[in-house]
Motif scaffolding. Sequence first.
Motif, PDB file in Angstrom:
ATOM      1  N   VAL A 147      17.825 -16.667  45.163  1.00  0.00           N
ATOM      2  CA  VAL A 147      16.415 -17.027  44.973  1.00  0.00           C
ATOM      3  C   VAL A 147      16.087 -18.320  45.722  1.00  0.00           C
ATOM      4  CG1 VAL A 147      14.686 -17.718  43.269  1.00  0.00           C
ATOM      5  CG2 VAL A 147      16.196 -15.789  42.793  1.00  0.00           C
ATOM      6  N   THR A 148      16.951 -19.308  45.614  1.00  0.00           N
ATOM      7  CA  THR A 148      16.706 -20.581  46.288  1.00  0.00           C
ATOM      8  C   THR A 148      16.679 -20.407  47.801  1.00  0.00           C
ATOM      9  OG1 THR A 148      17.775 -21.759  44.483  1.00  0.00           O
ATOM     10  CG2 THR A 148      17.541 -22.948  46.559  1.00  0.00           C
TER      11      THR A 148
ATOM     12  N   LEU B  30      15.918 -17.725  49.526  1.00  0.00           N
ATOM     13  CA  LEU B  30      14.682 -17.053  49.935  1.00  0.00           C
ATOM     14  C   LEU B  30      13.474 -17.963  49.775  1.00  0.00           C
ATOM     15  CD1 LEU B  30      15.112 -13.425  48.551  1.00  0.00           C
ATOM     16  CD2 LEU B  30      15.358 -14.230  50.894  1.00  0.00           C
ATOM     17  N   ASP B  31      13.464 -18.760  48.719  1.00  0.00           N
ATOM     18  CA  ASP B  31      12.338 -19.665  48.500  1.00  0.00           C
ATOM     19  C   ASP B  31      12.257 -20.726  49.598  1.00  0.00           C
ATOM     20  OD1 ASP B  31      10.111 -20.761  47.005  1.00  0.00           O
ATOM     21  OD2 ASP B  31      11.489 -22.364  46.393  1.00  0.00           O
ATOM     22  N   GLN B  32      13.392 -21.278  49.966  1.00  0.00           N
ATOM     23  CA  GLN B  32      13.404 -22.341  50.973  1.00  0.00           C
ATOM     24  C   GLN B  32      13.381 -21.806  52.399  1.00  0.00           C
ATOM     25  OE1 GLN B  32      13.269 -25.723  50.135  1.00  0.00           O
ATOM     26  NE2 GLN B  32      12.824 -24.753  48.167  1.00  0.00           N
TER      27      GLN B  32
ATOM     28  N   THR C 234      12.081 -18.656  53.496  1.00  0.00           N
ATOM     29  CA  THR C 234      11.057 -17.677  53.858  1.00  0.00           C
ATOM     30  C   THR C 234       9.716 -18.129  53.288  1.00  0.00           C
ATOM     31  OG1 THR C 234      11.269 -16.289  51.874  1.00  0.00           O
ATOM     32  CG2 THR C 234      12.780 -15.818  53.693  1.00  0.00           C
TER      33      THR C 234
ATOM     34  N   SER D 136       6.480 -15.430  48.185  1.00  0.00           N
ATOM     35  CA  SER D 136       6.192 -16.090  46.909  1.00  0.00           C
ATOM     36  C   SER D 136       7.375 -15.925  45.955  1.00  0.00           C
ATOM     37  CB  SER D 136       4.936 -15.489  46.271  1.00  0.00           C
ATOM     38  OG  SER D 136       5.208 -14.176  45.820  1.00  0.00           O
ATOM     39  N   LEU D 137       7.408 -16.754  44.935  1.00  0.00           N
ATOM     40  CA  LEU D 137       8.463 -16.627  43.930  1.00  0.00           C
ATOM     41  C   LEU D 137       8.387 -15.278  43.214  1.00  0.00           C
ATOM     42  CD1 LEU D 137       8.724 -20.187  42.376  1.00  0.00           C
ATOM     43  CD2 LEU D 137      10.424 -18.990  43.736  1.00  0.00           C
TER      44      LEU D 137
ATOM     45  N   GLN E 218       7.486 -12.424  44.612  1.00  0.00           N
ATOM     46  CA  GLN E 218       8.119 -11.469  45.527  1.00  0.00           C
ATOM     47  C   GLN E 218       9.640 -11.632  45.521  1.00  0.00           C
ATOM     48  OE1 GLN E 218       5.630 -12.736  48.904  1.00  0.00           O
ATOM     49  NE2 GLN E 218       5.294 -10.546  49.287  1.00  0.00           N
ATOM     50  N   ILE E 219      10.081 -12.870  45.535  1.00  0.00           N
ATOM     51  CA  ILE E 219      11.513 -13.144  45.520  1.00  0.00           C
ATOM     52  C   ILE E 219      12.133 -12.632  44.218  1.00  0.00           C
ATOM     53  CG2 ILE E 219      13.233 -15.001  45.498  1.00  0.00           C
ATOM     54  CD1 ILE E 219      11.237 -16.563  47.353  1.00  0.00           C
TER      55      ILE E 219
ATOM     56  N   TRP F  30       9.517  -8.201  54.930  1.00  0.00           N
ATOM     57  CA  TRP F  30       9.742  -7.937  53.512  1.00  0.00           C
ATOM     58  C   TRP F  30      10.646  -6.722  53.298  1.00  0.00           C
ATOM     59  CZ3 TRP F  30      10.139  -9.993  49.110  1.00  0.00           C
ATOM     60  CH2 TRP F  30      10.046  -9.258  47.934  1.00  0.00           C
TER      61      TRP F  30
END
Length: 108
Positions: free
Chosen positions: A20-21, A23-25, A27, A30-31, A33-34, A89
């Motif tokens: 999660v981290t 993908l968040d950092q 890409t 949104s959280l 979507q992640i 995506w």
Amino acid sequence: ITLTGFSFAIAQGALFTFFVTALDQGTAFSLAQIGVAFALMQGVGVLSRVGVGWIADLVGSPRLTLTALAFGSSAMMVVVALIGPGWPWAVIMAVAAVSGLLLVSMRH
């Protein structure tokens, strides 16, 4: 076999902790979507446990099945580490699904 289980647990722990981290950092998704990608990874992993067990029985060698999962898991960890801002995506979802198959399914 203890070392093998320990190695799989390390790979799973790293994936669960950093997916999660990363993908968040890395890409622009949104959280929410992640979170969907993470849920897909977990769901595929849970559902594929039965399939992986069936394959091990079919092949007749749990060791061979675990070896294939180990190499596949290593490859997927590299792919996850390479995820970047330009990744579509659909590819992120495919990576999540394959990661679930290879890294989550072999949970002891």
